[in-house]
Design a protein around this motif. Structure first.
Motif, PDB file in Angstrom:
ATOM      1  N   GLU A  44       0.832  -1.203   0.000  1.00  0.00           N
ATOM      2  CA  GLU A  44       0.000   0.000   0.000  1.00  0.00           C
ATOM      3  C   GLU A  44       0.867   1.254   0.000  1.00  0.00           C
ATOM      4  OE1 GLU A  44      -2.318  -0.907   3.440  1.00  0.00           O
ATOM      5  OE2 GLU A  44      -3.725  -2.145   2.309  1.00  0.00           O
ATOM      6  N   ARG A  45       1.956   1.233   0.760  1.00  0.00           N
ATOM      7  CA  ARG A  45       2.887   2.366   0.741  1.00  0.00           C
ATOM      8  C   ARG A  45       3.531   2.505  -0.638  1.00  0.00           C
ATOM      9  NH1 ARG A  45       5.761   2.185   6.686  1.00  0.00           N
ATOM     10  NH2 ARG A  45       4.591   3.972   7.478  1.00  0.00           N
ATOM     11  N   TYR A  46       3.917   1.388  -1.210  1.00  0.00           N
ATOM     12  CA  TYR A  46       4.536   1.389  -2.543  1.00  0.00           C
ATOM     13  C   TYR A  46       3.602   2.049  -3.562  1.00  0.00           C
ATOM     14  CZ  TYR A  46       6.340  -0.433  -6.938  1.00  0.00           C
ATOM     15  OH  TYR A  46       6.809  -0.549  -8.225  1.00  0.00           O
ATOM     16  N   VAL A  47       2.353   1.665  -3.548  1.00  0.00           N
ATOM     17  CA  VAL A  47       1.371   2.239  -4.476  1.00  0.00           C
ATOM     18  C   VAL A  47       1.218   3.727  -4.215  1.00  0.00           C
ATOM     19  CG1 VAL A  47      -1.086   2.257  -5.112  1.00  0.00           C
ATOM     20  CG2 VAL A  47       0.131   0.081  -4.877  1.00  0.00           C
ATOM     21  N   GLU A  48       1.113   4.108  -2.959  1.00  0.00           N
ATOM     22  CA  GLU A  48       0.979   5.529  -2.624  1.00  0.00           C
ATOM     23  C   GLU A  48       2.196   6.313  -3.109  1.00  0.00           C
ATOM     24  OE1 GLU A  48       0.205   8.470   1.196  1.00  0.00           O
ATOM     25  OE2 GLU A  48       0.868   6.430   1.564  1.00  0.00           O
ATOM     26  N   TYR A  49       3.371   5.792  -2.883  1.00  0.00           N
ATOM     27  CA  TYR A  49       4.590   6.499  -3.264  1.00  0.00           C
ATOM     28  C   TYR A  49       4.707   6.648  -4.783  1.00  0.00           C
ATOM     29  CZ  TYR A  49       6.255   5.808   1.559  1.00  0.00           C
ATOM     30  OH  TYR A  49       6.403   5.808   2.925  1.00  0.00           O
ATOM     31  N   THR A  50       4.348   5.597  -5.509  1.00  0.00           N
ATOM     32  CA  THR A  50       4.477   5.678  -6.969  1.00  0.00           C
ATOM     33  C   THR A  50       3.343   6.465  -7.609  1.00  0.00           C
ATOM     34  OG1 THR A  50       3.419   3.512  -7.214  1.00  0.00           O
ATOM     35  CG2 THR A  50       5.845   3.566  -7.214  1.00  0.00           C
ATOM     36  N   GLN A  51       2.148   6.390  -7.048  1.00  0.00           N
ATOM     37  CA  GLN A  51       1.015   7.089  -7.657  1.00  0.00           C
ATOM     38  C   GLN A  51       0.829   8.501  -7.104  1.00  0.00           C
ATOM     39  OE1 GLN A  51      -2.369   4.454  -7.423  1.00  0.00           O
ATOM     40  NE2 GLN A  51      -1.430   2.963  -8.783  1.00  0.00           N
ATOM     41  N   LYS A  52       0.734   8.648  -5.811  1.00  0.00           N
ATOM     42  CA  LYS A  52       0.483   9.963  -5.214  1.00  0.00           C
ATOM     43  C   LYS A  52       1.693  10.883  -5.332  1.00  0.00           C
ATOM     44  CE  LYS A  52      -0.766  12.144  -0.801  1.00  0.00           C
ATOM     45  NZ  LYS A  52      -1.102  11.867   0.602  1.00  0.00           N
ATOM     46  N   TYR A  53       2.883  10.334  -5.080  1.00  0.00           N
ATOM     47  CA  TYR A  53       4.092  11.152  -5.077  1.00  0.00           C
ATOM     48  C   TYR A  53       4.891  11.051  -6.375  1.00  0.00           C
ATOM     49  CZ  TYR A  53       3.152  11.325  -0.047  1.00  0.00           C
ATOM     50  OH  TYR A  53       2.578  11.506   1.195  1.00  0.00           O
ATOM     51  N   ALA A  54       4.467  10.206  -7.300  1.00  0.00           N
ATOM     52  CA  ALA A  54       5.126  10.026  -8.603  1.00  0.00           C
ATOM     53  C   ALA A  54       6.594   9.609  -8.465  1.00  0.00           C
ATOM     54  CB  ALA A  54       4.993  11.289  -9.453  1.00  0.00           C
ATOM     55  N   LEU A  55       6.889   8.791  -7.457  1.00  0.00           N
ATOM     56  CA  LEU A  55       8.244   8.290  -7.296  1.00  0.00           C
ATOM     57  C   LEU A  55       8.487   7.137  -8.259  1.00  0.00           C
ATOM     58  CD1 LEU A  55       8.665   8.200  -3.403  1.00  0.00           C
ATOM     59  CD2 LEU A  55       9.115  10.081  -4.993  1.00  0.00           C
ATOM     60  N   ASP A  57       9.774   3.394  -9.351  1.00  0.00           N
ATOM     61  CA  ASP A  57       9.651   2.104  -8.680  1.00  0.00           C
ATOM     62  C   ASP A  57      10.827   1.863  -7.738  1.00  0.00           C
ATOM     63  OD1 ASP A  57       7.299   1.581 -10.031  1.00  0.00           O
ATOM     64  OD2 ASP A  57       8.238   0.327 -11.556  1.00  0.00           O
ATOM     65  N   SER A  58      12.037   2.172  -8.217  1.00  0.00           N
ATOM     66  CA  SER A  58      13.221   1.902  -7.392  1.00  0.00           C
ATOM     67  C   SER A  58      13.260   2.815  -6.158  1.00  0.00           C
ATOM     68  CB  SER A  58      14.502   2.042  -8.213  1.00  0.00           C
ATOM     69  OG  SER A  58      14.614   3.340  -8.729  1.00  0.00           O
ATOM     70  N   ASP A  59      12.859   4.081  -6.292  1.00  0.00           N
ATOM     71  CA  ASP A  59      12.826   4.972  -5.125  1.00  0.00           C
ATOM     72  C   ASP A  59      11.773   4.508  -4.124  1.00  0.00           C
ATOM     73  OD1 ASP A  59      14.848   6.503  -6.176  1.00  0.00           O
ATOM     74  OD2 ASP A  59      13.585   8.221  -6.669  1.00  0.00           O
ATOM     75  N   ALA A  60      10.597   4.159  -4.628  1.00  0.00           N
ATOM     76  CA  ALA A  60       9.535   3.678  -3.735  1.00  0.00           C
ATOM     77  C   ALA A  60       9.979   2.407  -3.015  1.00  0.00           C
ATOM     78  CB  ALA A  60       8.255   3.436  -4.518  1.00  0.00           C
ATOM     79  N   ASP A  61      10.598   1.501  -3.757  1.00  0.00           N
ATOM     80  CA  ASP A  61      11.059   0.248  -3.165  1.00  0.00           C
ATOM     81  C   ASP A  61      12.113   0.513  -2.094  1.00  0.00           C
ATOM     82  OD1 ASP A  61      10.988  -2.625  -3.036  1.00  0.00           O
ATOM     83  OD2 ASP A  61      12.954  -2.618  -4.018  1.00  0.00           O
ATOM     84  N   ALA A  62      13.024   1.437  -2.362  1.00  0.00           N
ATOM     85  CA  ALA A  62      14.067   1.767  -1.375  1.00  0.00           C
ATOM     86  C   ALA A  62      13.452   2.377  -0.116  1.00  0.00           C
ATOM     87  CB  ALA A  62      15.084   2.719  -1.987  1.00  0.00           C
ATOM     88  N   LEU A  63      12.471   3.250  -0.294  1.00  0.00           N
ATOM     89  CA  LEU A  63      11.865   3.914   0.864  1.00  0.00           C
ATOM     90  C   LEU A  63      11.015   2.980   1.711  1.00  0.00           C
ATOM     91  CD1 LEU A  63      10.928   7.314  -0.782  1.00  0.00           C
ATOM     92  CD2 LEU A  63      12.614   6.952   1.033  1.00  0.00           C
ATOM     93  N   ILE A  64      10.453   1.941   1.114  1.00  0.00           N
ATOM     94  CA  ILE A  64       9.650   1.004   1.903  1.00  0.00           C
ATOM     95  C   ILE A  64      10.480  -0.151   2.452  1.00  0.00           C
ATOM     96  CG2 ILE A  64       7.497   1.576   0.720  1.00  0.00           C
ATOM     97  CD1 ILE A  64       7.749  -1.129  -0.753  1.00  0.00           C
ATOM     98  N   SER A  65      11.774  -0.137   2.179  1.00  0.00           N
ATOM     99  CA  SER A  65      12.626  -1.247   2.608  1.00  0.00           C
ATOM    100  C   SER A  65      12.718  -1.359   4.128  1.00  0.00           C
ATOM    101  CB  SER A  65      14.025  -1.115   2.006  1.00  0.00           C
ATOM    102  OG  SER A  65      14.667   0.037   2.521  1.00  0.00           O
ATOM    103  N   GLU A  66      12.584  -0.243   4.822  1.00  0.00           N
ATOM    104  CA  GLU A  66      12.630  -0.249   6.287  1.00  0.00           C
ATOM    105  C   GLU A  66      11.521   0.649   6.820  1.00  0.00           C
ATOM    106  OE1 GLU A  66      16.407   0.145   8.254  1.00  0.00           O
ATOM    107  OE2 GLU A  66      17.445  -0.271   6.364  1.00  0.00           O
ATOM    108  N   PRO A  67      10.770   0.186   7.800  1.00  0.00           N
ATOM    109  CA  PRO A  67       9.675   1.001   8.341  1.00  0.00           C
ATOM    110  C   PRO A  67      10.127   2.387   8.815  1.00  0.00           C
ATOM    111  CG  PRO A  67       9.498  -1.238   9.156  1.00  0.00           C
ATOM    112  CD  PRO A  67      10.804  -1.144   8.424  1.00  0.00           C
TER     113      PRO A  67
END
Length: 190
Positions: A44-55, A57-67
């Protein structure tokens, strides 16, 4: 495997495309490219980061790697004019100087958002961004106060820049003449 949790192994070059069409129970864990990728909360965070924030895939994945990294990014993003710039600062600058668990202590979210906002508004350049981040870490400065007190804002007004160049050329007329006559070292005096 944890009871009540299912493990799914998926092979797909565009994981986000595949997973967005799959309905799975909460608590499911996904294996992607041989490693645990994320639970539905992380998805859900990944989707929010890529859709809402236009990040990316790799940035979103890196940011969700650790809570702690996700929570820190969200605390900056909510007060930033450009969460995408904020994400880039976190991933490219802050993580090279700190660890995810210490980001909020080393770099207060309000300071990072202020620097991100000034860069987004083109008030400062990337070199100033790096210097300010380093000083937030080492000196605990307020970035906005520092930019104002030390006149670190960049000038983007072409008319102002042209006037400054013309003034410099006029004040250094001899050096300009020498440069035009082939003395390339004369440009240092201008």
């Amino acid at each position: 495997m944890i009871p009540g949790f299912e493990i799914f192994t998926l092979t797909c070059p565009h994981f986000s495309d595949l997973i967005s069409s799959v309905k799975l129970p909460l608590g499911s864990t996904f294996i992607f490219n041989g490693k645990e990728t994320f639970s539905l909360g992380r998805y859900e965070r990944y989707v929010e980061y890529t859709q809402k924030y236009a990040l990316t895939d790799s940035d979103a994945d890196a940011l969700i790697s650790e809570p702690s990294l996700s929570e820190y990014f969200e605390s900056v993003a909510v007060i930033s004019h450009s969460p995408k710039i904020s994400a880039n600062l976190i991933l490219s600058e802050l993580l090279s100087q700190s660890v995810p668990e210490r980001l909020s202590a080393d770099f207060p979210a309000v300071s990072v958002a202020a620097i991100s906002n000034m860069f987004f508004s083109e008030l400062i350049n990337s070199s100033t961004v790096k210097k300010l981040l380093r000083r937030v870490l080492t000196e605990g400065i307020d970035p906005i106060e520092t930019v104002n007190a030390e006149s670190l804002m960049q000038i983007n007004d072409v008319a102002v820049l042209e006037a400054a160049v013309n003034d410099a050329l006029h004040e250094c007329a001899k050096s300009v003449s020498d440069y035009k006559n082939g003395k390339t070292n004369a440009k240092k005096a201008i």
